[in-house]
Design a protein around this motif. Sequence first.
Motif, PDB file in Angstrom:
ATOM      1  N   ARG A 114     -88.512 -26.055 -42.852  1.00 40.51           N
ATOM      2  CA  ARG A 114     -89.668 -25.929 -43.753  1.00 40.51           C
ATOM      3  C   ARG A 114     -90.977 -26.073 -42.976  1.00 40.51           C
ATOM      4  O   ARG A 114     -91.946 -25.349 -43.216  1.00 40.51           O
ATOM      5  CB  ARG A 114     -89.593 -26.986 -44.853  1.00 40.51           C
ATOM      6  CG  ARG A 114     -88.426 -26.798 -45.816  1.00 40.51           C
ATOM      7  CD  ARG A 114     -88.550 -27.734 -47.015  1.00 40.51           C
ATOM      8  NE  ARG A 114     -87.341 -27.704 -47.809  1.00 40.51           N
ATOM      9  CZ  ARG A 114     -86.365 -28.605 -47.733  1.00 40.51           C
ATOM     10  NH1 ARG A 114     -86.492 -29.633 -46.908  1.00 40.51           N
ATOM     11  NH2 ARG A 114     -85.290 -28.498 -48.481  1.00 40.51           N
ATOM     12  N   GLU A 170     -92.407 -15.271 -52.560  1.00 39.45           N
ATOM     13  CA  GLU A 170     -91.515 -16.100 -53.384  1.00 39.45           C
ATOM     14  C   GLU A 170     -90.487 -16.850 -52.539  1.00 39.45           C
ATOM     15  O   GLU A 170     -90.191 -18.024 -52.796  1.00 39.45           O
ATOM     16  CB  GLU A 170     -90.795 -15.204 -54.403  1.00 39.45           C
ATOM     17  CG  GLU A 170     -89.938 -15.986 -55.396  1.00 39.45           C
ATOM     18  CD  GLU A 170     -89.292 -15.081 -56.431  1.00 39.45           C
ATOM     19  OE1 GLU A 170     -88.443 -15.576 -57.187  1.00 39.45           O
ATOM     20  OE2 GLU A 170     -89.639 -13.881 -56.474  1.00 39.45           O
ATOM     21  N   ALA A 171     -89.952 -16.180 -51.507  1.00 42.28           N
ATOM     22  CA  ALA A 171     -88.934 -16.820 -50.661  1.00 42.28           C
ATOM     23  C   ALA A 171     -89.511 -18.029 -49.937  1.00 42.28           C
ATOM     24  O   ALA A 171     -88.879 -19.088 -49.843  1.00 42.28           O
ATOM     25  CB  ALA A 171     -88.383 -15.813 -49.657  1.00 42.28           C
ATOM     26  N   ALA A 189     -92.124 -19.789 -50.884  1.00 42.08           N
ATOM     27  CA  ALA A 189     -92.413 -20.825 -51.876  1.00 42.08           C
ATOM     28  C   ALA A 189     -91.158 -21.631 -52.207  1.00 42.08           C
ATOM     29  O   ALA A 189     -91.195 -22.866 -52.295  1.00 42.08           O
ATOM     30  CB  ALA A 189     -92.985 -20.184 -53.139  1.00 42.08           C
ATOM     31  N   LYS A 190     -90.025 -20.937 -52.369  1.00 40.02           N
ATOM     32  CA  LYS A 190     -88.775 -21.636 -52.671  1.00 40.02           C
ATOM     33  C   LYS A 190     -88.342 -22.521 -51.504  1.00 40.02           C
ATOM     34  O   LYS A 190     -87.859 -23.640 -51.695  1.00 40.02           O
ATOM     35  CB  LYS A 190     -87.681 -20.619 -52.987  1.00 40.02           C
ATOM     36  CG  LYS A 190     -87.837 -19.944 -54.345  1.00 40.02           C
ATOM     37  CD  LYS A 190     -86.656 -19.015 -54.624  1.00 40.02           C
ATOM     38  CE  LYS A 190     -86.774 -18.399 -56.014  1.00 40.02           C
ATOM     39  NZ  LYS A 190     -85.626 -17.511 -56.319  1.00 40.02           N
ATOM     40  N   LEU A 191     -88.535 -22.002 -50.284  1.00 42.30           N
ATOM     41  CA  LEU A 191     -88.149 -22.779 -49.109  1.00 42.30           C
ATOM     42  C   LEU A 191     -88.965 -24.055 -49.002  1.00 42.30           C
ATOM     43  O   LEU A 191     -88.433 -25.145 -48.769  1.00 42.30           O
ATOM     44  CB  LEU A 191     -88.323 -21.930 -47.845  1.00 42.30           C
ATOM     45  CG  LEU A 191     -88.026 -22.633 -46.511  1.00 42.30           C
ATOM     46  CD1 LEU A 191     -86.565 -23.062 -46.446  1.00 42.30           C
ATOM     47  CD2 LEU A 191     -88.362 -21.717 -45.338  1.00 42.30           C
ATOM     48  N   GLU A 231     -90.439 -25.596 -51.347  1.00 46.25           N
ATOM     49  CA  GLU A 231     -90.134 -26.476 -52.474  1.00 46.25           C
ATOM     50  C   GLU A 231     -88.760 -27.127 -52.325  1.00 46.25           C
ATOM     51  O   GLU A 231     -88.380 -27.974 -53.123  1.00 46.25           O
ATOM     52  CB  GLU A 231     -90.189 -25.688 -53.784  1.00 46.25           C
ATOM     53  CG  GLU A 231     -91.590 -25.274 -54.203  1.00 46.25           C
ATOM     54  CD  GLU A 231     -92.462 -26.477 -54.545  1.00 46.25           C
ATOM     55  OE1 GLU A 231     -91.913 -27.496 -55.017  1.00 46.25           O
ATOM     56  OE2 GLU A 231     -93.679 -26.407 -54.314  1.00 46.25           O
ATOM     57  N   GLU A 282     -85.878 -25.450 -52.466  1.00 43.27           N
ATOM     58  CA  GLU A 282     -84.867 -24.760 -53.251  1.00 43.27           C
ATOM     59  C   GLU A 282     -83.994 -23.931 -52.320  1.00 43.27           C
ATOM     60  O   GLU A 282     -84.447 -23.419 -51.304  1.00 43.27           O
ATOM     61  CB  GLU A 282     -85.530 -23.844 -54.287  1.00 43.27           C
ATOM     62  CG  GLU A 282     -86.398 -24.593 -55.299  1.00 43.27           C
ATOM     63  CD  GLU A 282     -87.036 -23.646 -56.301  1.00 43.27           C
ATOM     64  OE1 GLU A 282     -86.552 -22.505 -56.406  1.00 43.27           O
ATOM     65  OE2 GLU A 282     -88.008 -24.051 -56.962  1.00 43.27           O
ATOM     66  N   THR A 283     -82.739 -23.805 -52.692  1.00 42.01           N
ATOM     67  CA  THR A 283     -81.813 -23.012 -51.881  1.00 42.01           C
ATOM     68  C   THR A 283     -81.635 -21.629 -52.475  1.00 42.01           C
ATOM     69  O   THR A 283     -81.904 -21.405 -53.635  1.00 42.01           O
ATOM     70  CB  THR A 283     -80.442 -23.708 -51.817  1.00 42.01           C
ATOM     71  OG1 THR A 283     -79.964 -23.931 -53.150  1.00 42.01           O
ATOM     72  CG2 THR A 283     -80.565 -25.032 -51.107  1.00 42.01           C
TER      73      THR A 283
END
Length: 294
Positions: free
Chosen positions: A263, A284-285, A287-289, A291, A293-294
């Motif tokens: 991260r 989006e990818a 942002a998920k990383l 955060e 999120e997997t």
Amino acid sequence: MTCPEGFTSRQWSAYVKRGRDLVQKKTDAQFQLGDLCLEMVPKQRNEFADHGVARVLEAFADQIGLSPRTLTKYRQVAMAWPRDRRAPGVSFSVHMIFAPQPNRFRKILNPPIDPVSGERRWTVNEAERAVGQTPHHPVSREERVNRVRDLLPRHEDAALAVTDMLRRPEVAEQVVADPSARHILHRAEMSRYQQRRDAEPIISEPPPQREPALHYSEAGRELLELLGICTTFYTQMQRVVPSLHVAEYDRKATQTLLDNINRVRAAADWCETVIKTGDTTMDEALAKLLEGET
């Protein structure tokens, strides 16, 4: 008496008796050769000096087809065991193991129970145990480990064997589960790291010319904040990373750290892109990383 598979108890007992008879004949011959050597070269007042013993035994060994080392051994054992103190039915090998022991005459008369035959008799294994040596045929875990130590006195051989054993997943898991083993590995890792640092050549070159640092009065608030974050990050990393006890981390802890480092790397790459392009868009990818999120 315990017998191997494929033999009846009667068959095995017969073979054992024949074997013991042959061993006794060999024992008699070994003692006779030792006595003969003592007859040719009697015990010296100072056995640590040569007194021509080696020369005589070398010549005699050559004539009868034995090695001088073997004859020397026979002579030493015969010297330690006068004829009237030798134990009947006990092999020459057992007498040889007990030869250096000061209490050998009393000890050899008190044989232990043979775990295989159930008899009270001296075996080579039991004699080695009695004098504190590792048996050639270890039974307990401690004996097996000691036997391995005896077989691997050279550090290079031991390291190769350990490396090979660690390729077995069950062995590796037990090693890393042992706190003392992890501590030893960590110390070795730090020692190796320090050796590499000490071995690095010192290059006396003039320091590279750096661009003048940006004065705080010329920087905006957001720039100062970002510079502060970067400075704090790499300063703390320089302090913490060299003292990490990585060998003590379990698989879950290691993976958690790697995920967070991923991260950090992604955030740094994003920051670099923003600085170079001015585009602050976060996909989006990413942002998920960030955060988690997997």
